[in-house]
Design a protein around this motif. Sequence first.
Motif, PDB file in Angstrom:
ATOM      1  N   LYS A  60       0.816  -1.199   0.000  1.00  0.00           N
ATOM      2  CA  LYS A  60       0.000   0.000   0.000  1.00  0.00           C
ATOM      3  C   LYS A  60       0.857   1.260   0.000  1.00  0.00           C
ATOM      4  CE  LYS A  60      -3.738   1.904   2.655  1.00  0.00           C
ATOM      5  NZ  LYS A  60      -3.792   2.258   4.063  1.00  0.00           N
ATOM      6  N   TRP A  61       2.076   1.159   0.526  1.00  0.00           N
ATOM      7  CA  TRP A  61       2.918   2.345   0.717  1.00  0.00           C
ATOM      8  C   TRP A  61       3.968   2.505  -0.378  1.00  0.00           C
ATOM      9  CZ3 TRP A  61       1.881   5.777   4.660  1.00  0.00           C
ATOM     10  CH2 TRP A  61       0.896   5.345   5.567  1.00  0.00           C
ATOM     11  N   ARG A  91       1.073   9.776   1.352  1.00  0.00           N
ATOM     12  CA  ARG A  91       0.722   8.575   0.590  1.00  0.00           C
ATOM     13  C   ARG A  91      -0.570   8.798  -0.191  1.00  0.00           C
ATOM     14  NH1 ARG A  91      -1.725   3.909  -0.268  1.00  0.00           N
ATOM     15  NH2 ARG A  91      -3.598   4.930   0.512  1.00  0.00           N
ATOM     16  N   ASP A  92      -1.561   9.345   0.496  1.00  0.00           N
ATOM     17  CA  ASP A  92      -2.836   9.594  -0.178  1.00  0.00           C
ATOM     18  C   ASP A  92      -2.655  10.581  -1.320  1.00  0.00           C
ATOM     19  OD1 ASP A  92      -3.916   7.915   1.616  1.00  0.00           O
ATOM     20  OD2 ASP A  92      -4.738   9.494   2.934  1.00  0.00           O
ATOM     21  N   GLU A 145      -1.369   9.153  -4.493  1.00  0.00           N
ATOM     22  CA  GLU A 145      -2.355   8.429  -5.300  1.00  0.00           C
ATOM     23  C   GLU A 145      -3.226   9.381  -6.116  1.00  0.00           C
ATOM     24  OE1 GLU A 145      -4.636   5.906  -2.774  1.00  0.00           O
ATOM     25  OE2 GLU A 145      -3.208   4.247  -2.904  1.00  0.00           O
ATOM     26  N   ASN A 146      -3.156  10.669  -5.786  1.00  0.00           N
ATOM     27  CA  ASN A 146      -4.075  11.602  -6.426  1.00  0.00           C
ATOM     28  C   ASN A 146      -3.427  12.650  -7.320  1.00  0.00           C
ATOM     29  OD1 ASN A 146      -6.602  10.625  -5.458  1.00  0.00           O
ATOM     30  ND2 ASN A 146      -5.923  11.274  -3.420  1.00  0.00           N
ATOM     31  N   ALA A 197      -5.259   4.891  -6.988  1.00  0.00           N
ATOM     32  CA  ALA A 197      -5.258   3.921  -5.895  1.00  0.00           C
ATOM     33  C   ALA A 197      -5.040   2.510  -6.429  1.00  0.00           C
ATOM     34  CB  ALA A 197      -6.579   3.990  -5.137  1.00  0.00           C
TER      35      ALA A 197
END
Lengths: 329, 346
Positions: A77-78, A284-285, A288-289, A304
Motif C-alpha cells: 500500500k505504501w 501517501r494519499d 495516489e491523487n 489507488a
Amino acid sequence: MPKTLGGQPVKYIILEDGSDATNAGKNARKLITEDKVDVVMGSNGVPSSLQIAQVAAETQTPYLCLTPIAVKPEQYKWTFSVPQPTELMMGAVAEHMKANGVKSVGFIGFSDGWGDLMYNATSSLGAKYGYKVVTNERYARADTSVTGQVLKIMAASPDAVVVGGSGTGGALPHVALVERGYKGRIYHNHGTVNAEFIKVGGKNVEGAIAPTGPLIVPEELPANHATKAVSLDFTKRYEAAFGAGTRNGFAGYSNDAVMLLGAAIPEAAKKAKPGTPEFRAALRDALENVKNVIGAHGVYSPTAANHNGLDERARVLVRVESGTWRLMK
Amino acid sequence: MTTDIFLWLTQDGVTNGAIYALLALALLLVFTVTRVIFVPQGEFITFAALSLSLLEAGRTPGTIYILMIAGLAAAAIEAFGALRERAWRRLPRIVLLYVVLPVAVAALVAWAAPRRFDQWIQALLVLAMVVPLGPILYRIAYQPLANASVLVLFIVSMAVHYVLTGLSLVFFGGEGLRSRAFWDAKFKLGVVEISAQSIWVVAASVALILALWFLFERSIYGKALRATAMNRVGARLVGIPIVMMGHLSFLLAAFIGAVSGILIAPITTLYYDTGFLIGLKGFVGAILGGMGSYPLAALGSLVVGLLESFSSFWASAFKEVIVFTLIIPMLAWLSLRSHHVEEEEE
C-alpha cells in the motif's frame, strides 16, 4: 536535486546498500526509525526494492521504488513504482511486431529473474498482438557461447527474436544470431539501451530495436511530445554534471521520483506537519491523487489501483543506427 | 536434430573444449606440483582478455596496477625476510625481480597503449603483464604455506580468488568487453562455416599441449617438475629446489591462462568475473580425467565442452546444472577407487 519541494525544505540522506538486499532493508529501517524520514526512495535492484517495500509497509512510510517491480497496491500500500512496468515497455515491442506482421517469436534471455520477467511479458502479450513465442532459450551473462540456443532458434525459424538480456549481456545472442545468418528483426528490452552494448556488439548489432524512456533521445522527440521539454532539460543538466553521453534511465527515475514528491507534498502539507505519521499518511494519499506529473521518463498519473501511473507516452522505440541509439520514427 | 546442427554444435563444443583443456592442464600442473587447487586460474583469463580489449581501444589497462601492487607486496615480504636474516646480498635481486620488472612492464604498457600497435604486439604486451602475476601470487599467497594441507591451500585459493575478482571489478568495471578477431575469415566446410578464430583456438591449444609435453619429456626443468609432482620429499632429497618448481608451475599456469584469455577475447563478451566460470569448467574437465593424467584431463575437458554445447541446444536453462552434475558420479567413483593413502605428511 531541488532544495525545497512543494514549499517545504528538504533534506536528502543517502545510504549505500552495496547491492545487498539485507543491507537495503536495514538502511531503510535506519532512515525511518533514526532519521525519521517522511519518505524513502531508492534502490536500482529488484531484491533490495522488495526488502525496502516490506519495511515501508511495516512502518507506514511512503516509498518510491526505482525498479519496475509489479506493485499490487493491496499488498504494498505504501510503495509507488517509478519506472515503466515491463509490460508497458515490451508492449511497444509487441506493437511494432504486430505492425510488421510478426507471427512467431523466438525468445532467448538470461537464466535468472530478469529473463523470466522478460519471457513472461513477451509471451503474455502474445495473444493480444497475434504472435506465438516458439522458443524459451536461456543463457548466463558469463557464458562463452550461445551456439546451441541460437541453432535451436534458427531451427524454429521465427519471424523475429526477442532478447531478454541486459546491458552488454544482450550482445552475445544478437551477435551469434547475425553470425549464423539470421535475417529477421531482433528486439531487445529497456535494460539493454546503453552505449556499452553497441561498443561490444559493433557492426553486428546494427538494427537492434529496443524500447526505452524518452529521456534517452529527447533531442529527436517530435516537438509535441509530452515530455520533450522536461527530458531535454534533465539530460542537459545531468550531462553538464557528469559528462557527455552519460545519460541513462536510472538517473531519470530518481529525478521523476523527486518530481512526484514535489507534486504531492503541497497537498499533504495542508493536512499535517512534516515529520509526523499523519503527514506520511497524507503524503501517501496525495501520491495516489497527483495527476499528469511530467517527468523525464513520462507523464505520471498514479491512482489507488495503479501505483505507477505511466502510459504510452513513457516509452519510445530506439534502434541502433551507425553506432548510436536513434529514435525510430 | 539434423546433421548440420550436429556439426555446428560439435564445432562449438570442440572450440570451448580446447580452452577448457588448456585450463585443465594448468590446474593439474599446479595441483600435482604444489598441491594447490588453483581457483584463481580463471582470473588470468579475465585479466588477459580485458587487457587486450582495452589496449585495442587505446586505453591503459588496470592490469599494470595489479601487477605493480602485487610486485610491491611480494618485494616487501622478501625484503622483510632478507633483512631479518641480514642477507643484504639478496636485496638487489628482490628489487630487480619484484619492483623493477613490474614497473618496467607497466611503463612499457602505459607508453604503448595510446599508440595502438599491431594486435600481435598487443598480445605480447598482455602476456608481459599477466604472466609475471603467476609467480608473484605464488610468492605472496602460497610459498609461506607450502607445506600446509590441501584444504588450507584451497582456502587460500578462495581468498586469492576473491581479492583478484575485487581488483578486477575496480580496474575493469562492471560492463563486458569484447576484442576484435585476430583473423576475420570464415571457411565453408560442407554446411558448417568454421570461423578462423575457432581454428586458432584449437590450433593454439594443440600446439601448447605439445609444447608442454615436450617440456616435461625433454627438458631438465620439465623432468624436475614431474619428479616434484610424483614425490616432493624424494625430489628435495635429490636436490630439486621445490620452491623454484612452485614458481615455475605458477609461471606456466599464468602463461596458459593468459593465452586462453587472448584466444577467447574475440569469441565472446567477457566480464570482470567471467574467468572464474571458465576456469571452473576446466577444473571439471580435469576431474573427469581423474585429476592425475594430462591426456585424460584434456579428453575430459573436451567432453565438458561438447556436453555444454549439446545441452545448451536441448535444455539451455539447465546447461550449467548438467555440466556440474557430471562431477558427482566421477568424484564418487574416484573416492571409491582410491585406497586413501595420506601421502602428504613428511
